[in-house]
Design a protein around this motif. Structure first.
Motif, PDB file in Angstrom:
ATOM      1  N   GLN A 190      43.008  47.642  38.269  1.00  0.00           N
ATOM      2  CA  GLN A 190      44.339  48.034  37.807  1.00  0.00           C
ATOM      3  C   GLN A 190      44.436  48.122  36.280  1.00  0.00           C
ATOM      4  O   GLN A 190      45.277  47.469  35.666  1.00  0.00           O
ATOM      5  CB  GLN A 190      45.393  47.084  38.370  1.00  0.00           C
ATOM      6  CG  GLN A 190      45.381  47.001  39.875  1.00  0.00           C
ATOM      7  CD  GLN A 190      46.265  45.918  40.422  1.00  0.00           C
ATOM      8  OE1 GLN A 190      47.201  45.460  39.789  1.00  0.00           O
ATOM      9  NE2 GLN A 190      45.975  45.484  41.643  1.00  0.00           N
ATOM     10  N   PRO A 191      43.593  48.963  35.662  1.00  0.00           N
ATOM     11  CA  PRO A 191      43.601  49.034  34.205  1.00  0.00           C
ATOM     12  C   PRO A 191      44.699  49.920  33.620  1.00  0.00           C
ATOM     13  O   PRO A 191      44.805  50.048  32.396  1.00  0.00           O
ATOM     14  CB  PRO A 191      42.226  49.626  33.893  1.00  0.00           C
ATOM     15  CG  PRO A 191      41.999  50.570  35.023  1.00  0.00           C
ATOM     16  CD  PRO A 191      42.566  49.828  36.229  1.00  0.00           C
ATOM     17  N   GLN A 192      45.529  50.529  34.480  1.00  0.00           N
ATOM     18  CA  GLN A 192      46.524  51.464  33.978  1.00  0.00           C
ATOM     19  C   GLN A 192      47.549  50.773  33.096  1.00  0.00           C
ATOM     20  O   GLN A 192      47.940  49.642  33.319  1.00  0.00           O
ATOM     21  CB  GLN A 192      47.206  52.217  35.119  1.00  0.00           C
ATOM     22  CG  GLN A 192      48.051  51.376  36.044  1.00  0.00           C
ATOM     23  CD  GLN A 192      47.296  50.915  37.279  1.00  0.00           C
ATOM     24  OE1 GLN A 192      46.098  50.685  37.246  1.00  0.00           O
ATOM     25  NE2 GLN A 192      48.013  50.751  38.382  1.00  0.00           N
ATOM     26  N   LYS A 193      47.954  51.505  32.084  1.00  0.00           N
ATOM     27  CA  LYS A 193      49.039  51.081  31.195  1.00  0.00           C
ATOM     28  C   LYS A 193      49.932  52.303  31.066  1.00  0.00           C
ATOM     29  O   LYS A 193      49.473  53.370  30.656  1.00  0.00           O
ATOM     30  CB  LYS A 193      48.474  50.656  29.836  1.00  0.00           C
ATOM     31  CG  LYS A 193      49.492  50.156  28.872  1.00  0.00           C
ATOM     32  CD  LYS A 193      49.977  48.783  29.228  1.00  0.00           C
ATOM     33  CE  LYS A 193      50.808  48.218  28.088  1.00  0.00           C
ATOM     34  NZ  LYS A 193      51.399  46.946  28.429  1.00  0.00           N
ATOM     35  N   ILE A 194      51.178  52.174  31.473  1.00  0.00           N
ATOM     36  CA  ILE A 194      52.091  53.308  31.515  1.00  0.00           C
ATOM     37  C   ILE A 194      53.261  53.042  30.577  1.00  0.00           C
ATOM     38  O   ILE A 194      53.926  52.010  30.683  1.00  0.00           O
ATOM     39  CB  ILE A 194      52.594  53.541  32.952  1.00  0.00           C
ATOM     40  CG1 ILE A 194      51.399  53.765  33.885  1.00  0.00           C
ATOM     41  CG2 ILE A 194      53.574  54.709  33.005  1.00  0.00           C
ATOM     42  CD1 ILE A 194      51.723  53.614  35.346  1.00  0.00           C
ATOM     43  N   TYR A 195      53.484  53.966  29.680  1.00  0.00           N
ATOM     44  CA  TYR A 195      54.594  53.874  28.735  1.00  0.00           C
ATOM     45  C   TYR A 195      55.669  54.866  29.170  1.00  0.00           C
ATOM     46  O   TYR A 195      55.393  56.056  29.342  1.00  0.00           O
ATOM     47  CB  TYR A 195      54.127  54.199  27.316  1.00  0.00           C
ATOM     48  CG  TYR A 195      53.109  53.211  26.794  1.00  0.00           C
ATOM     49  CD1 TYR A 195      53.508  52.112  26.037  1.00  0.00           C
ATOM     50  CD2 TYR A 195      51.752  53.370  27.056  1.00  0.00           C
ATOM     51  CE1 TYR A 195      52.574  51.192  25.559  1.00  0.00           C
ATOM     52  CE2 TYR A 195      50.814  52.452  26.583  1.00  0.00           C
ATOM     53  CZ  TYR A 195      51.234  51.375  25.844  1.00  0.00           C
ATOM     54  OH  TYR A 195      50.311  50.473  25.371  1.00  0.00           O
ATOM     55  N   VAL A 196      56.885  54.377  29.355  1.00  0.00           N
ATOM     56  CA  VAL A 196      58.009  55.217  29.765  1.00  0.00           C
ATOM     57  C   VAL A 196      58.675  55.766  28.509  1.00  0.00           C
ATOM     58  O   VAL A 196      59.084  54.999  27.632  1.00  0.00           O
ATOM     59  CB  VAL A 196      59.029  54.408  30.600  1.00  0.00           C
ATOM     60  CG1 VAL A 196      60.225  55.279  30.979  1.00  0.00           C
ATOM     61  CG2 VAL A 196      58.357  53.824  31.840  1.00  0.00           C
ATOM     62  N   LEU A 197      58.776  57.082  28.457  1.00  0.00           N
ATOM     63  CA  LEU A 197      59.375  57.759  27.304  1.00  0.00           C
ATOM     64  C   LEU A 197      60.649  58.449  27.777  1.00  0.00           C
ATOM     65  O   LEU A 197      60.598  59.540  28.350  1.00  0.00           O
ATOM     66  CB  LEU A 197      58.408  58.799  26.729  1.00  0.00           C
ATOM     67  CG  LEU A 197      56.947  58.371  26.543  1.00  0.00           C
ATOM     68  CD1 LEU A 197      56.107  59.526  26.041  1.00  0.00           C
ATOM     69  CD2 LEU A 197      56.850  57.173  25.624  1.00  0.00           C
ATOM     70  N   ASN A 198      61.780  57.817  27.588  1.00  0.00           N
ATOM     71  CA  ASN A 198      63.031  58.458  27.976  1.00  0.00           C
ATOM     72  C   ASN A 198      64.127  58.276  26.936  1.00  0.00           C
ATOM     73  O   ASN A 198      65.244  58.731  27.130  1.00  0.00           O
ATOM     74  CB  ASN A 198      63.496  58.043  29.379  1.00  0.00           C
ATOM     75  CG  ASN A 198      63.752  56.570  29.517  1.00  0.00           C
ATOM     76  OD1 ASN A 198      63.559  55.800  28.578  1.00  0.00           O
ATOM     77  ND2 ASN A 198      64.185  56.160  30.691  1.00  0.00           N
ATOM     78  N   LYS A 211      29.167  53.815  33.256  1.00  0.00           N
ATOM     79  CA  LYS A 211      30.301  54.742  33.422  1.00  0.00           C
ATOM     80  C   LYS A 211      31.586  53.951  33.606  1.00  0.00           C
ATOM     81  O   LYS A 211      31.674  53.056  34.442  1.00  0.00           O
ATOM     82  CB  LYS A 211      30.047  55.646  34.640  1.00  0.00           C
ATOM     83  CG  LYS A 211      31.221  56.495  35.051  1.00  0.00           C
ATOM     84  CD  LYS A 211      31.421  57.664  34.144  1.00  0.00           C
ATOM     85  CE  LYS A 211      32.546  58.564  34.679  1.00  0.00           C
ATOM     86  NZ  LYS A 211      33.003  59.486  33.696  1.00  0.00           N
ATOM     87  N   ASP A 212      32.586  54.273  32.782  1.00  0.00           N
ATOM     88  CA  ASP A 212      33.876  53.586  32.796  1.00  0.00           C
ATOM     89  C   ASP A 212      34.814  54.296  33.762  1.00  0.00           C
ATOM     90  O   ASP A 212      35.014  55.506  33.671  1.00  0.00           O
ATOM     91  CB  ASP A 212      34.449  53.612  31.375  1.00  0.00           C
ATOM     92  CG  ASP A 212      35.655  52.726  31.190  1.00  0.00           C
ATOM     93  OD1 ASP A 212      36.495  52.645  32.105  1.00  0.00           O
ATOM     94  OD2 ASP A 212      35.771  52.122  30.114  1.00  0.00           O
ATOM     95  N   SER A 213      35.411  53.567  34.677  1.00  0.00           N
ATOM     96  CA  SER A 213      36.313  54.152  35.678  1.00  0.00           C
ATOM     97  C   SER A 213      37.731  54.370  35.152  1.00  0.00           C
ATOM     98  O   SER A 213      38.561  54.940  35.857  1.00  0.00           O
ATOM     99  CB  SER A 213      36.379  53.246  36.903  1.00  0.00           C
ATOM    100  OG  SER A 213      37.061  52.037  36.570  1.00  0.00           O
ATOM    101  N   GLY A 214      38.014  53.936  33.948  1.00  0.00           N
ATOM    102  CA  GLY A 214      39.388  53.949  33.441  1.00  0.00           C
ATOM    103  C   GLY A 214      40.080  55.291  33.490  1.00  0.00           C
ATOM    104  O   GLY A 214      41.234  55.395  33.909  1.00  0.00           O
ATOM    105  N   GLU A 215      39.403  56.331  33.052  1.00  0.00           N
ATOM    106  CA  GLU A 215      40.020  57.655  33.042  1.00  0.00           C
ATOM    107  C   GLU A 215      40.280  58.146  34.470  1.00  0.00           C
ATOM    108  O   GLU A 215      41.316  58.733  34.752  1.00  0.00           O
ATOM    109  CB  GLU A 215      39.131  58.641  32.286  1.00  0.00           C
ATOM    110  CG  GLU A 215      39.825  59.924  31.936  1.00  0.00           C
ATOM    111  CD  GLU A 215      39.073  60.712  30.900  1.00  0.00           C
ATOM    112  OE1 GLU A 215      38.616  61.821  31.233  1.00  0.00           O
ATOM    113  OE2 GLU A 215      38.953  60.229  29.754  1.00  0.00           O
TER     114      GLU A 215
END
Length: 170
Positions: A43-51, A90-94
């Motif tokens: 779970q490496p995702q980092k999500i930024y909400v732009l509103n 190989k990095d799975s992040g992308e």
């Protein structure tokens, strides 16, 4: 809606109404990203909400493909958390970020929210504008909102290569 119908009907929306995306719908979209599979469940995702107006102005300094959307998500991954393959590093992040983005894009469509996956952006501008730490890697923006009445799929939307060009049974 049946999944294959949803996948077929969803298209990249490039004209949006000024109407904001409701918080409840945004939370469901984010939940779809939260539930997405990632390598070894890191779970490496980092999500930024732009509103906010200021965040959307920063978005415009990163890409011309903002389409004046009333909301966007900056999809990133944390390279300190992402899984790396032993044999070659190989990095799975992308890939993980792409899976997360796809889940959110499809949930948005299910909710009547149009979106466009934007990979045409300046990553250094995103890092600078959103003050991303060194270990957070930007992958894409998901611009979103309610489609304008004159929004329509791009010309190539329903053109597909022959299945046998893409699939080979071994």
């Amino acid at each position: 809606m049946e999944f294959l119908q949803l996948a077929k009907e969803r298209y990249s929306v490039r004209k949006f109404l000024e109407k904001p995306v409701e918080s409840e719908k945004l939370q469901r979209i984010l939940k779809a990203g939260y539930l997405a599979p990632t390598a070894c469940n890191k779970q490496p995702q980092k999500i930024y909400v732009l509103n906010s107006a200021s965040a959307l102005e920063k978005l415009k300094r990163c890409t011309d493909c903002h389409f004046y959307a009333p909301a966007a998500l900056l999809i990133c991954y944390d390279r300190n958390l992402s899984w790396k393959r032993d044999c070659d590093g190989k990095d799975s992040g992308e890939i993980d970020a792409a899976i997360v983005n796809t889940h959110m894009m499809l949930e948005a469509a299910e909710l009547g929210i149009g979106s466009t996956w934007v990979m045409w952006f300046d990553p250094q501008a995103a890092i600078r504008e959103f003050k991303l730490p060194e270990h957070i890697i930007p992958v894409a923006f998901l611009v979103m909102g309610y489609p304008a009445e004159n929004a329509h799929p791009a010309k190539l939307h329903e053109q597909y290569r022959a299945t046998d060009e893409m699939v080979k049974y071994l």
